[in-house]
Design a protein around this motif. Structure first.
Motif, PDB file in Angstrom:
ATOM      1  N   ARG A   1       1.071   2.592  -5.186  1.00  0.00           N
ATOM      2  CA  ARG A   1       2.387   3.010  -5.680  1.00  0.00           C
ATOM      3  C   ARG A   1       3.457   2.894  -4.606  1.00  0.00           C
ATOM      4  O   ARG A   1       4.605   2.549  -4.907  1.00  0.00           O
ATOM      5  N   GLU A   2       3.122   3.165  -3.361  1.00  0.00           N
ATOM      6  CA  GLU A   2       4.097   3.001  -2.284  1.00  0.00           C
ATOM      7  C   GLU A   2       4.513   1.530  -2.155  1.00  0.00           C
ATOM      8  O   GLU A   2       5.693   1.217  -1.966  1.00  0.00           O
ATOM      9  N   ALA A   3       3.535   0.629  -2.284  1.00  0.00           N
ATOM     10  CA  ALA A   3       3.853  -0.795  -2.197  1.00  0.00           C
ATOM     11  C   ALA A   3       4.677  -1.254  -3.391  1.00  0.00           C
ATOM     12  O   ALA A   3       5.622  -2.040  -3.243  1.00  0.00           O
ATOM     13  N   LEU A   4       4.354  -0.760  -4.589  1.00  0.00           N
ATOM     14  CA  LEU A   4       5.135  -1.116  -5.775  1.00  0.00           C
ATOM     15  C   LEU A   4       6.564  -0.605  -5.656  1.00  0.00           C
ATOM     16  O   LEU A   4       7.510  -1.287  -6.064  1.00  0.00           O
ATOM     17  N   ALA A   5       6.735   0.587  -5.099  1.00  0.00           N
ATOM     18  CA  ALA A   5       8.074   1.159  -4.945  1.00  0.00           C
ATOM     19  C   ALA A   5       8.930   0.317  -4.003  1.00  0.00           C
ATOM     20  O   ALA A   5      10.152   0.285  -4.129  1.00  0.00           O
ATOM     21  N   ARG A   6       8.275  -0.377  -3.068  1.00  0.00           N
ATOM     22  CA  ARG A   6       9.013  -1.255  -2.148  1.00  0.00           C
ATOM     23  C   ARG A   6       9.228  -2.640  -2.743  1.00  0.00           C
ATOM     24  O   ARG A   6       9.818  -3.508  -2.094  1.00  0.00           O
ATOM     25  N   GLY A   7       8.729  -2.854  -3.953  1.00  0.00           N
ATOM     26  CA  GLY A   7       8.890  -4.154  -4.600  1.00  0.00           C
ATOM     27  C   GLY A   7       7.981  -5.224  -4.055  1.00  0.00           C
ATOM     28  O   GLY A   7       8.237  -6.419  -4.226  1.00  0.00           O
ATOM     29  N   GLU A   8       6.886  -4.836  -3.413  1.00  0.00           N
ATOM     30  CA  GLU A   8       5.980  -5.812  -2.822  1.00  0.00           C
ATOM     31  C   GLU A   8       5.168  -6.527  -3.898  1.00  0.00           C
ATOM     32  O   GLU A   8       4.930  -6.009  -4.978  1.00  0.00           O
ATOM     33  N   ALA A   9       4.744  -7.741  -3.570  1.00  0.00           N
ATOM     34  CA  ALA A   9       3.846  -8.510  -4.416  1.00  0.00           C
ATOM     35  C   ALA A   9       2.805  -9.149  -3.507  1.00  0.00           C
ATOM     36  O   ALA A   9       2.931  -9.140  -2.281  1.00  0.00           O
ATOM     37  N   GLY A  10       1.763  -9.707  -4.109  1.00  0.00           N
ATOM     38  CA  GLY A  10       0.723 -10.341  -3.309  1.00  0.00           C
ATOM     39  C   GLY A  10      -0.504  -9.457  -3.191  1.00  0.00           C
ATOM     40  O   GLY A  10      -0.758  -8.589  -4.033  1.00  0.00           O
ATOM     41  N   THR A  11      -1.280  -9.677  -2.138  1.00  0.00           N
ATOM     42  CA  THR A  11      -2.546  -8.968  -1.968  1.00  0.00           C
ATOM     43  C   THR A  11      -2.603  -8.265  -0.627  1.00  0.00           C
ATOM     44  O   THR A  11      -1.977  -8.702   0.347  1.00  0.00           O
TER      45      THR A  11
END
Length: 288
Positions: free
Chosen positions: A66-76
């Protein structure tokens, strides 16, 4: 009774809707662990589908995703969880989790106009992992629902005392969307371009029409206070340069091709996914 949605059903639905989500997969274990390699869980900002075994370990996976999604990150990304250390669980094993991040739609397109070209363009864009916000001020402008998919959202521009309330529609857009103006009415087109320029945060702005139409619009928009830099950002005519044809579907193909040239580049093509160094360090046996 509502049955929980399994991870594969949730993944299929979220992919079709182009909504932000993450797929977490156990890819390696050592010692005593809650689940076996291959266990999967889908995580969104609001919900969790399926389980990796529960406990503090699972909560940490959810939090990382969720922290990565909140930053708009994509990938693995590959995350290591020593259950007795980082996760504080008594089983004491070790788990590697691959988190695949999907930031949602690759692009957001605001399409104003449900005429022949607008309908043809939606047909072209619908299969792409883009979010399309489709507006029209006419009560019966939209066609009967076809196979346009869950990523196309129809919205009526609300009528007002002085005409369609285009400012409300423009205010509802997400930042960084690509706006295309092609309504049935020149006055509505001009009002939309005015409102979109005043908002000032569109990734791009295109207007259907001829060079003479834009010359007239440009003069009146300049009188309304827009400077040359803002007016130069408007594309009119729209469509990839060199495309010929005036049929609605031909215009739609040219506009879709132009949008592809405006699509932001993703990460470096030669360095996608988990880095080779991380994989070697994680999965290669240690040597004395």
């Amino acid at each position: 009774m509502h049955r929980p949605e399994p991870w594969h059903a949730a993944l299929d639905r979220l992919q079709r809707e182009a909504r932000p989500h993450a797929l977490a997969s156990v890819v390696g274990v050592a010692g005593s662990t809650p689940r076996e390699p291959g266990a999967k869980m889908v995580i969104t900002p609001e919900a969790v589908h399926d389980t990796l075994g529960g406990g503090s370990f699972e909560l940490q996976v959810i939090e990382a995703a969720r922290e990565a999604l909140a930053r708009g990150e994509a990938g693995t990304r590959l995350e290591a969880f020593p259950l007795g250390g980082r996760s504080g669980q008594c089983c004491g094993g070790y788990v590697h989790v691959l988190i695949e991040l999907f930031a949602g739609a690759e692009m957001s397109v605001a399409l104003f106009g449900a005429g022949h070209v607008g309908q043809a363009l939606v047909e072209v864009l619908a299969p792409l992992p883009w979010r399309v916000l489709w507006f029209d001020s006419r009560e019966d402008a939209f066609p009967a629902r076809g196979a346009e998919g869950e990523r196309v959202h129809r919205r009526r521009i609300v009528p007002g005392a002085g005409g369609p309330r285009v400012e409300d529609a423009v205010d509802s857009l997400p930042a960084g969307c690509h706006a295309l103006v092609m309504t049935h009415d020149h006055a509505e087109d001009r009002a939309l371009v005015d409102a979109l320029l005043r908002r000032g945060d569109c990734a791009s702005l295109g207007l259907i029409g001829s060079q003479s139409k834009w010359a007239s619009f440009r003069r009146r928009l300049g009188d309304a206070g827009h400077d040359a830099a803002a007016l130069d950002s408007v594309r009119c005519p729209i469509g990839v340069p060199g495309a010929a044809g005036k049929r609605p579907y031909e215009i739609a193909l040219a506009v879709a091709a132009e949008l592809l040239t405006l699509k932001p580049e993703s990460e470096r093509q030669d360095r996608r996914g988990v880095s080779p160094e991380t994989l070697r360090e994680t999965f290669s046996p240690t040597r004395d």
